[in-house]
Design an enzyme around this catalytic site. Structure first.
Site: not given
Ligand code: CA
Length: 482
Positions: A80, A138
């Site tokens: 990610c 993130h």
């Molecule tokens: Ca991901």
């Protein structure tokens, strides 16, 4: 730059981008709105336009039909956060040490997108765009990394790498190194839903809500004098597997409960995209809106955070440098400029999104910034330039545990547990016939190219291998050349 100064560049841009007409298009199409939609851990084969049979995605299929589907579209990392650091900067993120997910930890103050890097939002905002981010961030949860400080005027979402979908729900989640928690004990999964820096109540199913926020945003800014850029980062269909009851009922015929929930999550993304497209249509913005759709990495089929995704016919999954980890659904649609219904086969990468958006907008990137790795795809996607955008694409994982390179149809890779392997993707999309011994000259050339590329990278600036111990156990050194 004043509007007067910009004008010749705009006219030139209009000419360059209009292969089907000699006339510059209307001014409103010269500075398109830009919408970047990202799914999280979506399998390569899990949307209709990629061939999924059990998950209808009519709205995403309509988006695909309105533009160009890139069959060989990659991300720059198979998990990610580094993948996001790549496409939001247009640079291989290992150049600035971004090779692990940031730790959700108050003491991990360096874990995030380095402040030395400029984001796509920084450049578009400087060019006069209204910039917004919705969903999963993130890229650092400490205050210096907040989206509002990374070029985004408006933010709605959560700062970690995941979030439960249903308020108050309890589900098991994997939090690394074999540890598990529940969505009520893992603070990342229950972190605040924020509007800019202000917490708002957790209400309703999250993917639906992110879609509503995006629909409201494109409607709110429809009549602005300024164009807008919106980064919509769904956390679906990342675990935990949770979906609305009415969506689950639509997939009652799927007997595998996990696949059923996953399908409902993907369908919820599709529904949200449908509402956004309808809002763009009804406000007259669709033709002048450039839309990208990707997943941030391949589907995790059996490993950590497995979500019942399917990457077939590709080998591997999230966390791998096999195709299943890095090749993703990849759409580019801009009705005013790009052909509809086109399939594009040469390799492209998410790092191309930033330079493509900047070229479309006429935005200039600060010349003092480090060079981009991405390419402006517009001349390639229109057919004006028939060469391949990239001679080679590269990957490095976990500070050097794995490397890969693609050159034309050749794919070379080396992982910590295996000798180098070579595949011909033209005849072996599933990477099952290793040709390293049969074609040593190609294997050697690509290995040398990886060594050269690796010289431009730095060691990981933060974090460590979430699986633990693999680097020392295998005797490979971090950042070792392949
Ligand atoms: Ca991901």
């Amino acid at each position: 730059m004043s509007p007067m100064n910009l004008r010749p560049a705009r006219l030139l841009l209009a000419f360059v981008l209009s292969p089907f007409t000699c006339l510059p298009a209307a001014d409103s199409t010269l500075r398109p709105n830009i919408l970047l939609i990202v799914a999280d851990d979506l399998g390569y084969n899990d949307v209709g336009f990629q061939g999924a049979r059990d998950i209808p995605t009519p709205h995403l299929d309509r988006l695909a039909a309105s533009g160009v589907r890139c069959t060989d579209g990659y991300v720059s990392y198979p998990v990610c956060s580094p993948s996001r650091a790549g496409f939001l900067t247009g640079r291989y993120q290992q150049r600035f040490g971004y090779e692990y997910n940031p730790k959700w930890d108050a003491t991990a103050v360096t874990h995030g997108l380095p402040l030395s890097e400029a984001t796509i939002a920084d450049s578009l905002r400087a060019a006069g765009y209204t910039t917004g981010a919705i969903g999963k961030w993130h890229l650092g949860a400490h205050s210096q990394f907040h989206p509002n400080r990374r070029g985004f005027d408006e933010y709605f979402g959560f700062l970690g790498g995941g979030h439960r979908y249903l308020p108050g729900s309890v589900a098991e989640v994997e939090i690394g190194a074999g540890k598990k928690a529940t969505t009520t004990t893992d603070t990342e999964q229950t972190s605040a839903i924020l509007r800019n820096s202000t917490e708002v109540p957790e209400v309703g199913e999250l993917t639906t809500r992110l879609g509503e926020e995006a629909t409201a945003s494109v409607t709110r800014h429809a009549r602005d004098a300024k164009p807008w850029f919106l980064y919509l980062a769904f956390n679906a269909p990342h675990t935990p597997l949770q979906a609305r009851e009415d969506m689950l009922l639509k997939f009652a015929a799927l007997t595998d409960e996990r696949r059923r929930t996953y399908a409902a999550m993907v369908a919820t993304i599709d529904e949200a995209v449908g509402r956004i497209l309808a809002a763009l249509d009804s406000t007259g913005q669709r033709d002048r809106t450039l839309i990208f759709f990707i997943s941030d990495n391949g589907g995790p089929m059996t490993k950590r955070n497995a979500n019942a995704s399917v990457n077939s016919p590709l080998r591997g999954q999230k966390g791998d440098v096999f195709e299943g980890g890095i090749r993703v659904p990849f759409l580019v649609s801009w009705p005013a400029r790009l052909p509809a219904g086109r399939t594009y086969a040469p390799s492209v990468i998410s790092l191309d999104i930033l330079p493509t958006a900047l070229a479309a907008s006429g935005a200039k990137r600060d010349a003092k910034l480090a060079a981009l790795d991405g390419m402006d795809l517009l001349p390639f996607l229109t057919g004006q330039n028939n060469s391949a955008p990239h001679a080679r694409l590269f990957w490095r994982m976990d500070g050097g545990e794995a490397f890969a390179v693609r050159e034309g149809n050749w794919k070379w890779l080396r992982t910590y547990q295996n000798a180098p392997q070579l595949f011909d993707l033209a005849t072996d999309l599933g990477e099952s016939h290793d040709l390293a011994a049969a074609r040593p000259e190609i294997a050697a050339r690509l290995a040398a190219a990886v060594v050269e590329w690796n010289r431009g990278l730095i060691p990981p600036a933060f974090g460590n291998n979430p699986f633990g111990g693999l680097i020392n156990r295998t005797g490979l050194e971090k950042n070792a050349a392949p």
